[in-house]
Design an enzyme around this catalytic site. Structure first.
Site, PDB file in Angstrom:
ATOM      1  N   TYR A 112      -9.787  12.104  15.618  1.00  0.00           N
ATOM      2  CA  TYR A 112      -8.586  12.406  14.826  1.00  0.00           C
ATOM      3  C   TYR A 112      -7.489  13.005  15.702  1.00  0.00           C
ATOM      4  O   TYR A 112      -6.323  12.592  15.645  1.00  0.00           O
ATOM      5  CB  TYR A 112      -8.970  13.363  13.705  1.00  0.00           C
ATOM      6  CG  TYR A 112      -7.823  13.835  12.841  1.00  0.00           C
ATOM      7  CD1 TYR A 112      -7.240  12.983  11.913  1.00  0.00           C
ATOM      8  CD2 TYR A 112      -7.345  15.139  12.933  1.00  0.00           C
ATOM      9  CE1 TYR A 112      -6.195  13.414  11.107  1.00  0.00           C
ATOM     10  CE2 TYR A 112      -6.308  15.578  12.134  1.00  0.00           C
ATOM     11  CZ  TYR A 112      -5.731  14.715  11.226  1.00  0.00           C
ATOM     12  OH  TYR A 112      -4.697  15.147  10.424  1.00  0.00           O
ATOM     13  N   LYS A 170      -3.823  11.419  16.412  1.00  0.00           N
ATOM     14  CA  LYS A 170      -2.601  12.132  16.039  1.00  0.00           C
ATOM     15  C   LYS A 170      -1.725  12.410  17.265  1.00  0.00           C
ATOM     16  O   LYS A 170      -0.489  12.400  17.164  1.00  0.00           O
ATOM     17  CB  LYS A 170      -2.955  13.430  15.316  1.00  0.00           C
ATOM     18  CG  LYS A 170      -3.462  13.226  13.893  1.00  0.00           C
ATOM     19  CD  LYS A 170      -2.445  12.503  13.023  1.00  0.00           C
ATOM     20  CE  LYS A 170      -2.853  12.480  11.563  1.00  0.00           C
ATOM     21  NZ  LYS A 170      -1.891  11.719  10.722  1.00  0.00           N
TER      22      LYS A 170
END
Length: 262
Positions: A156, A160
């Site tokens: 993640y 991002k």
């Protein structure tokens, strides 16, 4: 230049991915309240769509990880309302996972949702926006994890961080017709996230945030209205932090805890 109402989006169209719940729902309702026509997407239509001031968002089913579905979503929004002025790439997220044992399929899905999907939808939106006299605005909803990864967030955080870099790259390529900006969110109190913040729903976490509380979805929605509106007409490639100042340093919290015990 004087602006009579810098958050009046009457006559404009906004598309919010993942706009049926949480932050996305708040963003959709904020644009509806500001006068915009709003399209939201998800893989399944909710029982209750975002609504404000007697107006309701239009739902379009789409898995934005699929480039063809992402393009069809944008085309549907533009055809429905005749234009597309704002794209908010909000769809994203990930459960915690151990980087040492996580499966390749999990990593691929997390990167697809949090990095590739925003790219696909933005590409399609740019094709529409660049033909309009007023151009358009793309806003990517990112995470503090891009700057400060936490355990269990390897895939993640990497995705991002890529989204932030993507924002800056697209801002260089698509200006001046299309502005592309990024919002770094921190801890946000949503219904789905609250259980993960502990039995108190995150109330105790307020003590580690300089602003003294977790963000509400509306805080992120207000930032979207600013970045999409005329007050931000010269803002491009920006990373707007909406995290209440971040988190207090661990050493400071340790000192406070020790002082309280002593």
């Amino acid at each position: 230049m004087a602006l009579s109402n810098p958050v009046d989006f009457t006559g404009r169209t906004a598309l919010v991915t993942g706009g049926t719940k949480g932050i996305g729902r708040a963003v959709a309702e904020a644009f509806l309240a500001a006068g915009a026509d709003v399209v939201v997407c998800g893989r399944g239509e909710p029982e209750r769509l975002p609504a404000a001031d007697g107006r309701t968002a239009v739902f379009h089913a789409a898995d934005v990880r699929d480039p063809a579905a992402a393009a069809a979503l944008v085309d549907a929004a533009a055809e429905r309302f005749g234009r597309l002025d704002v794209l908010v790439n909000n769809a994203g997220g990930s459960p915690d996972a151990d980087a040492a044992t996580v499966s390749p399929r999990f990593v691929e899905r997390i990167v697809a949702l949090n990095l590739l999907a925003p790219f696909y939808v933005a590409q399609a939106a740019n094709r529409v926006m660049r033909t309009q006299e007023r151009g358009g605005s793309v806003i990517n909803i990112g995470s503090v994890s891009a700057h400060d990864p936490q355990p269990g967030t390897a895939a993640y955080s990497a995705a991002k961080a890529g989204l932030l870099a993507l924002t800056r790259a697209l801002a260089l390529e698509w200006a001046p017709r299309v502005r592309v900006n990024h919002i770094t969110t921190g801890l946000v109190r949503t219904e789905s996230a609250a259980p993960g913040y502990g039995p108190d729903g995150g109330a105790a976490l307020a003590g580690i945030i300089p602003m003294g509380r977790m963000a509400l979805p509306g805080d992120v929605a207000d930032a979207c209205l600013f970045l999409a509106g005329d007050l931000a007409r010269y803002v491009n490639g920006a990373d707007l932090a909406v995290h209440g100042g971040g988190e207090l340093p661990g050493r400071l919290l340790a000192v406070r805890s020790a002082a309280a015990r002593g």
